[in-house]
Design an enzyme around this catalytic site. Structure first.
Site, PDB file in Angstrom:
ATOM      1  N   GLY A  14       0.640  -1.232  -0.049  1.00 50.22           N
ATOM      2  CA  GLY A  14      -0.181  -0.187   0.374  1.00 50.22           C
ATOM      3  C   GLY A  14       0.580   1.256   0.132  1.00 50.22           C
ATOM      4  O   GLY A  14       0.015   2.220  -0.132  1.00 50.22           O
ATOM      5  N   SER A 143      -3.716  -9.036 -13.630  1.00 53.08           N
ATOM      6  CA  SER A 143      -3.521  -8.180 -14.576  1.00 53.08           C
ATOM      7  C   SER A 143      -3.969  -8.554 -16.391  1.00 53.08           C
ATOM      8  O   SER A 143      -3.847 -10.210 -16.562  1.00 53.08           O
ATOM      9  CB  SER A 143      -2.064  -7.887 -14.881  1.00 53.08           C
ATOM     10  OG  SER A 143      -1.003  -7.916 -15.528  1.00 53.08           O
ATOM     11  N   TYR A 156       5.671 -13.294 -15.672  1.00 50.14           N
ATOM     12  CA  TYR A 156       4.625 -12.202 -15.049  1.00 50.14           C
ATOM     13  C   TYR A 156       3.232 -12.634 -15.013  1.00 50.14           C
ATOM     14  O   TYR A 156       1.954 -13.050 -14.422  1.00 50.14           O
ATOM     15  CB  TYR A 156       4.908 -10.950 -15.012  1.00 50.14           C
ATOM     16  CG  TYR A 156       3.674  -9.825 -14.405  1.00 50.14           C
ATOM     17  CD1 TYR A 156       4.365  -9.224 -13.763  1.00 50.14           C
ATOM     18  CD2 TYR A 156       2.768  -8.932 -15.628  1.00 50.14           C
ATOM     19  CE1 TYR A 156       2.786  -8.515 -12.922  1.00 50.14           C
ATOM     20  CE2 TYR A 156       2.134  -8.136 -14.613  1.00 50.14           C
ATOM     21  CZ  TYR A 156       1.709  -8.088 -14.225  1.00 50.14           C
ATOM     22  OH  TYR A 156       1.369  -7.123 -13.609  1.00 50.14           O
ATOM     23  N   LYS A 160       0.071 -14.351 -13.104  1.00 51.64           N
ATOM     24  CA  LYS A 160      -1.104 -13.383 -13.000  1.00 51.64           C
ATOM     25  C   LYS A 160      -2.371 -14.441 -13.321  1.00 51.64           C
ATOM     26  O   LYS A 160      -3.690 -14.452 -13.256  1.00 51.64           O
ATOM     27  CB  LYS A 160      -0.833 -11.752 -13.984  1.00 51.64           C
ATOM     28  CG  LYS A 160      -0.155 -10.899 -13.229  1.00 51.64           C
ATOM     29  CD  LYS A 160      -0.677 -10.545 -12.179  1.00 51.64           C
ATOM     30  CE  LYS A 160       0.641  -9.438 -11.198  1.00 51.64           C
ATOM     31  NZ  LYS A 160      -0.151  -8.722 -10.034  1.00 51.64           N
TER      32      LYS A 160
END
Ligand code: NAP
Length: 249
Positions: A14, A143, A156, A160
């Site tokens: 965050g 994603s 990646y 995802k």
């Protein structure tokens, strides 16, 4: 708006980018928020101090989402300090882009463990209190690359895409306990992770593929997270919401 009044949320990663926007959005909508970071200690503490001025409880925790032990002690600590957790946003993630011929085992494992392992680490811990409370919303940041793949992003994309299968399975397992599990699949969003987007011809090539003809903002992803966290989406689970300007068509 107070869509998350009296709710407690935990957001991994965050301190910057999309996770920061989600933290800000949740606090603006009345939630108490515990968020994590890995290295940006000053930025994370400054954000927690700034948002605490709202009168809500906002606290930054240094916790490696890729570590099962860290995630276990994080959830213990947040439960002690906040009393409950209604919403979990699994946002922490990294990219280490390279053509497969050049992706070493270490790099592969780092991406899979940080992006996908972290979702297991957090969700495994969080569902206990949620099952007890018979309520919860889990939001996993996937994603568009996990939906459609992309040259140079095999690790990646695999991490995802794995998140999407996990999200749907958890939705099926826990729907009966009133725990919802959904994923957001952002397209190209302007953050530190995508700093390369603004550079010359690259930008033109990417933009030409996006029907809305622009990159997205972290706040636009945070708006979808707010929807999925709140009761506005009370009959939605096991879904992947593409937030990508139409890039998935
Ligand atoms: P970012 O700007 O690079 O921020 C990443 C955040 O994750 C930071 O807060 C970072 O903490 C944290 N983080 C990284 N590794 C961590 C770990 N092991 N443990 C705990 N925290 C960790 O990235 P972003 O663009 O906001 O991306 C956020 C998520 O959205 C990622 O999962 C990413 O894959 C996904 N996403 C992004 C885009 C995009 O276009 N930007 C598109 C699709 C999906 P520190 O500040 O301490 O480093």
């Amino acid at each position: 708006m107070d869509l998350l009044k009296d709710k407690v949320a935990i957001v991994t990663g965050g301190s910057r980018g999309i996770g920061e926007a989600i933290t800000r959005k949740f606090v603006a909508n009345g939630a108490d928020v515990a968020f994590t970071y890995l290295s940006s200690e000053d930025k994370a503490n400054a954000l927690a101090n700034e948002l605490s001025a709202s009168g809500q409880k906002v606290k930054a925790y240094k916790s490696n989402a890729a570590s099962y032990e860290d995630s276990e002690s994080l959830i213990d600590q947040v439960m002690k300090e906040f009393g409950k957790i209604d919403i979990c946003v699994n946002n922490a993630g990294i990219s280490r882009d390279n053509l497969l011929l050049r992706v070493g085992e270490e790099q592969w494992n780092e991406v899979i463990q940080t992006n996908l392992g972290s979702v297991y680490n957090m969700t495994k811990q969080i569902i206990r209190p949620m099952i007890k409370a018979r309520s919860g919303s889990i939001i996993n940041i996937s994603s568009i690359i996990g939906v459609r793949g992309n040259a140079g992003q095999s690790s990646y994309a695999a991490s995802k895409a794995g998140i999407i299968g996990f999200t749907k399975s958890i939705a099926a397992e826990l729907g009966g306990r009133n725990i919802r599990s959904n994923a957001i699949a952002p397209g190209f969003i302007e953050t530190d992770m995508t700093h390369y987007l603004g550079e010359g011809d690259n930008a033109k090539t990417y933009l030409s593929k996006i029907p809305l003809a622009r990159f997205g903002t972290a706040e636009e992803v945070a708006n979808v997270a707010l929807f999925l966290a709140s009761d506005l989406s009370s009959y939605i689970t096991g879904q992947v919401i593409c937030t990508c300007g139409g890039l998935n068509m």
